[in-house]
Design a protein around this motif. Structure first.
Motif, PDB file in Angstrom:
ATOM      1  N   ASN A 285       0.476  -1.599   0.012  1.00 47.08           N
ATOM      2  CA  ASN A 285      -0.069   0.108  -0.242  1.00 47.08           C
ATOM      3  C   ASN A 285       1.378   1.250   0.069  1.00 47.08           C
ATOM      4  O   ASN A 285       0.632   1.995  -0.539  1.00 47.08           O
ATOM      5  CB  ASN A 285      -1.251   0.022   1.326  1.00 47.08           C
ATOM      6  N   TYR A 286       1.728   1.016   0.440  1.00 46.95           N
ATOM      7  CA  TYR A 286       2.892   2.708   0.095  1.00 46.95           C
ATOM      8  C   TYR A 286       3.009   2.982  -1.135  1.00 46.95           C
ATOM      9  O   TYR A 286       3.240   2.250  -1.976  1.00 46.95           O
ATOM     10  CB  TYR A 286       4.325   1.898   1.039  1.00 46.95           C
ATOM     11  N   PRO A 287       2.143   4.445  -1.045  1.00 42.80           N
ATOM     12  CA  PRO A 287       3.037   4.569  -2.482  1.00 42.80           C
ATOM     13  C   PRO A 287       3.799   4.666  -3.649  1.00 42.80           C
ATOM     14  O   PRO A 287       4.364   5.803  -3.925  1.00 42.80           O
ATOM     15  CB  PRO A 287       2.382   5.918  -2.642  1.00 42.80           C
ATOM     16  N   LYS A 288       5.467   4.121  -3.090  1.00 41.55           N
ATOM     17  CA  LYS A 288       6.163   3.756  -4.068  1.00 41.55           C
ATOM     18  C   LYS A 288       6.376   3.007  -4.913  1.00 41.55           C
ATOM     19  O   LYS A 288       6.103   1.926  -4.574  1.00 41.55           O
ATOM     20  CB  LYS A 288       7.863   3.805  -3.213  1.00 41.55           C
ATOM     21  N   PRO A 289       5.951   3.769  -5.691  1.00 40.47           N
ATOM     22  CA  PRO A 289       5.632   2.744  -7.063  1.00 40.47           C
ATOM     23  C   PRO A 289       6.735   1.452  -7.925  1.00 40.47           C
ATOM     24  O   PRO A 289       7.566   2.196  -7.807  1.00 40.47           O
ATOM     25  CB  PRO A 289       5.809   3.654  -8.450  1.00 40.47           C
ATOM     26  N   VAL A 290       6.168   0.346  -7.646  1.00 39.22           N
ATOM     27  CA  VAL A 290       7.014  -0.647  -7.848  1.00 39.22           C
ATOM     28  C   VAL A 290       6.649  -0.964  -9.887  1.00 39.22           C
ATOM     29  O   VAL A 290       5.871  -0.976 -10.036  1.00 39.22           O
ATOM     30  CB  VAL A 290       6.411  -1.422  -7.463  1.00 39.22           C
ATOM     31  N   GLU A 291       8.006  -0.697 -10.817  1.00 43.46           N
ATOM     32  CA  GLU A 291       7.098  -1.301 -11.615  1.00 43.46           C
ATOM     33  C   GLU A 291       7.441  -3.067 -12.122  1.00 43.46           C
ATOM     34  O   GLU A 291       8.505  -3.912 -11.431  1.00 43.46           O
ATOM     35  CB  GLU A 291       9.039  -0.879 -12.721  1.00 43.46           C
ATOM     36  N   TYR A 292       6.846  -3.012 -12.774  1.00 40.33           N
ATOM     37  CA  TYR A 292       6.594  -4.935 -12.826  1.00 40.33           C
ATOM     38  C   TYR A 292       6.396  -5.164 -13.835  1.00 40.33           C
ATOM     39  O   TYR A 292       6.092  -4.541 -14.933  1.00 40.33           O
ATOM     40  CB  TYR A 292       6.184  -5.670 -11.742  1.00 40.33           C
ATOM     41  N   GLY A 293       6.534  -6.322 -15.282  1.00 37.41           N
ATOM     42  CA  GLY A 293       5.176  -6.997 -16.192  1.00 37.41           C
ATOM     43  C   GLY A 293       7.649  -6.076 -17.440  1.00 37.41           C
ATOM     44  O   GLY A 293       8.167  -5.213 -17.213  1.00 37.41           O
ATOM     45  N   ALA A 294       7.715  -6.525 -18.706  1.00 34.28           N
ATOM     46  CA  ALA A 294       7.938  -6.663 -19.235  1.00 34.28           C
ATOM     47  C   ALA A 294       8.187  -5.393 -19.963  1.00 34.28           C
ATOM     48  O   ALA A 294       9.209  -4.455 -20.426  1.00 34.28           O
ATOM     49  CB  ALA A 294       7.926  -7.341 -20.770  1.00 34.28           C
ATOM     50  N   GLN A 295       7.554  -5.120 -19.288  1.00 39.78           N
ATOM     51  CA  GLN A 295       7.306  -3.047 -20.148  1.00 39.78           C
ATOM     52  C   GLN A 295       7.352  -2.226 -18.795  1.00 39.78           C
ATOM     53  O   GLN A 295       7.307  -0.935 -18.925  1.00 39.78           O
ATOM     54  CB  GLN A 295       5.805  -2.752 -20.156  1.00 39.78           C
TER      55      GLN A 295
ATOM     56  N   LYS B 193      -1.217   6.379  -7.499  1.00 39.73           N
ATOM     57  CA  LYS B 193      -3.294   6.777  -6.901  1.00 39.73           C
ATOM     58  C   LYS B 193      -2.718   8.096  -7.096  1.00 39.73           C
ATOM     59  O   LYS B 193      -2.981   8.781  -5.528  1.00 39.73           O
ATOM     60  CB  LYS B 193      -3.417   6.009  -5.863  1.00 39.73           C
ATOM     61  N   PRO B 194      -2.786   9.175  -8.345  1.00 43.30           N
ATOM     62  CA  PRO B 194      -2.881  10.149  -7.480  1.00 43.30           C
ATOM     63  C   PRO B 194      -3.999  11.529  -7.165  1.00 43.30           C
ATOM     64  O   PRO B 194      -3.666  12.277  -6.432  1.00 43.30           O
ATOM     65  CB  PRO B 194      -3.122  11.396  -8.984  1.00 43.30           C
TER      66      PRO B 194
ATOM     67  N   LYS C 243       2.772   5.396   7.101  1.00 44.96           N
ATOM     68  CA  LYS C 243       3.295   5.348   8.303  1.00 44.96           C
ATOM     69  C   LYS C 243       3.779   3.866   8.381  1.00 44.96           C
ATOM     70  O   LYS C 243       4.834   3.271   8.334  1.00 44.96           O
ATOM     71  CB  LYS C 243       3.848   5.808   9.812  1.00 44.96           C
ATOM     72  N   VAL C 244       2.620   3.064   8.532  1.00 43.41           N
ATOM     73  CA  VAL C 244       3.165   1.551   9.033  1.00 43.41           C
ATOM     74  C   VAL C 244       3.210   0.997   7.917  1.00 43.41           C
ATOM     75  O   VAL C 244       4.399  -0.116   7.724  1.00 43.41           O
ATOM     76  CB  VAL C 244       1.143   1.485   9.481  1.00 43.41           C
ATOM     77  N   SER C 245       2.363   0.871   6.333  1.00 44.26           N
ATOM     78  CA  SER C 245       3.175   0.640   5.298  1.00 44.26           C
ATOM     79  C   SER C 245       4.212   0.842   4.674  1.00 44.26           C
ATOM     80  O   SER C 245       4.697  -0.101   4.415  1.00 44.26           O
ATOM     81  CB  SER C 245       2.144   0.819   4.241  1.00 44.26           C
ATOM     82  N   LYS C 246       5.209   2.304   5.762  1.00 47.68           N
ATOM     83  CA  LYS C 246       6.421   2.725   4.658  1.00 47.68           C
ATOM     84  C   LYS C 246       7.225   1.590   5.387  1.00 47.68           C
ATOM     85  O   LYS C 246       8.310   0.995   5.030  1.00 47.68           O
ATOM     86  CB  LYS C 246       6.678   4.173   5.301  1.00 47.68           C
ATOM     87  N   GLY C 247       6.563   1.082   6.629  1.00 49.05           N
ATOM     88  CA  GLY C 247       7.202   0.442   8.127  1.00 49.05           C
ATOM     89  C   GLY C 247       7.547  -0.941   7.783  1.00 49.05           C
ATOM     90  O   GLY C 247       8.945  -1.496   7.799  1.00 49.05           O
TER      91      GLY C 247
END
Ligand code: SF4
Ligand code: ZN
Length: 310
Positions: A189-199, A205-206, A266-270
């Motif tokens: 849930n922490y909004p640090k975008p993770v890249e996935y897939g071939a693309q 979530k702005p 905070k919780v999701s970041k931790g």
């Protein structure tokens, strides 16, 4: 009451968590600024990104498309609207019409795909086929939606998928994951975008910092023709109960949802787990990235085919 920002016009909205009173123009500006701030705080968009905005025809997604087009001027004009037709009779047809007209008005390309086309099953079909399986329609539909959005983004050569999740959705998801013991998902849930897939797609979530109520207000003030009809299956999900509970809490403790939002961040970041250390396999059926031998989408479709005897 006079607006706290311009000190001229009458206030029409009181923001409970900050105590601000805003007039209509200042309220509208505050919403757009808040979206921009969230995007900056979490580095959601980079120069040159191609953004696929998931647009369903509801107030969140229409507002998101409009605001992104406005605030991303000069950063990227590569914006496309992607829409998923879940196959829910009497519900989706109206919203698809709304999306088409809105995108034409905004001069934005719209790509649509249906579950029927991708999985040979609509949500209506799945509800009939699940028989004695306890799985809720929203679990089936949500699993298929994530895949449909990925495929649409890939077909559009987009590297970012923006969704209209608001603060209410965000904290509801936290409780759903907490109550089901899914700690990994809390960390996602922490909004640090993770890249996935071939693309190398990222999901953003702005509008996650905005109350649902504020987006309704915004969409109404902007005269967006959003769909108000609710999905006939929405009450099957625990999300519906959590939504009612959180709204009751907010009623008696104004601003509490905002406190919860900050705690969830905070919780999701931790809890953040190292996703790169997770084993990445290829689904034996669809050959897409998966953490299991068979991905959740193929498992769901298989389960439904078996119960129906297909
Ligand atoms: Fe799908 Fe549930 Fe949303 Fe309806 S409420 S569109 S079934 S996820
Ligand atoms: Zn698969």
């Amino acid at each position: 009451m006079i607006c706290n920002k311009c000190h001229q016009n009458s206030g029409i909205y009181k923001r409970n968590y900050s105590g601000e009173i805003l007039c209509k123009p200042c309220f509208v500006i505050s919403i757009e600024k808040k979206v921009k701030k969230t995007m900056n705080d979490f580095s959601m968009v980079n120069y040159g990104d191609k953004i696929a905005v998931a647009v369903s025809g509801g107030k969140d997604s229409l507002s998101l498309l409009y605001i992104l087009k406005k605030i991303l001027k000069g950063i990227t004009s590569d914006l496309i609207a992607i829409t998923v037709d879940e196959g829910i009779n009497g519900y989706r047809d109206e919203s698809i019409q709304i999306v088409r007209q809105f995108c034409t008005r905004m001069n934005i390309e719209n790509k649509i795909v249906s579950y029927k086309e991708l999985f040979e099953l609509s949500t209506d079909d799945a509800v009939v086929l699940r028989n004695s399986n306890k799985i809720s329609s929203c679990s089936i539909c949500g699993t298929m939606r994530r895949r449909a959005l990925d495929l649409l983004a890939e077909r559009s050569e987009a590297n970012v998928i923006a969704t209209g999740h608001n603060l209410d959705d965000y904290i509801q998801s936290f409780f759903i994951n907490l109550f089901s013991g899914d700690i990994d998902r809390i960390s996602w849930n922490y909004p640090k975008p993770v890249e996935y897939g071939a693309q190398c797609i990222r999901k953003i979530k702005p509008m996650m910092g905005l109350y649902e109520k504020e987006i309704i207000f915004y969409a109404l003030h902007k005269d967006f023709p959003f769909q108000t009809l609710e999905c006939p299956y929405m009450h099957e999900s625990i999300r519906s109960d959590i939504r009612v509970f959180l709204n009751q809490l907010e009623e008696s403790h104004p601003g509490i949802k905002y406190n919860i939002y900050n705690s969830v961040l905070k919780v999701s970041k931790g809890l953040k787990i190292d996703l790169t250390s997770k084993q990445s396999l290829k689904c034996l059926i669809c050959k897409r990235e998966s953490s299991n031998k068979i991905c959740s989408v193929c498992r769901t479709v298989q389960m439904l085919s078996h119960t129906s005897g297909i």
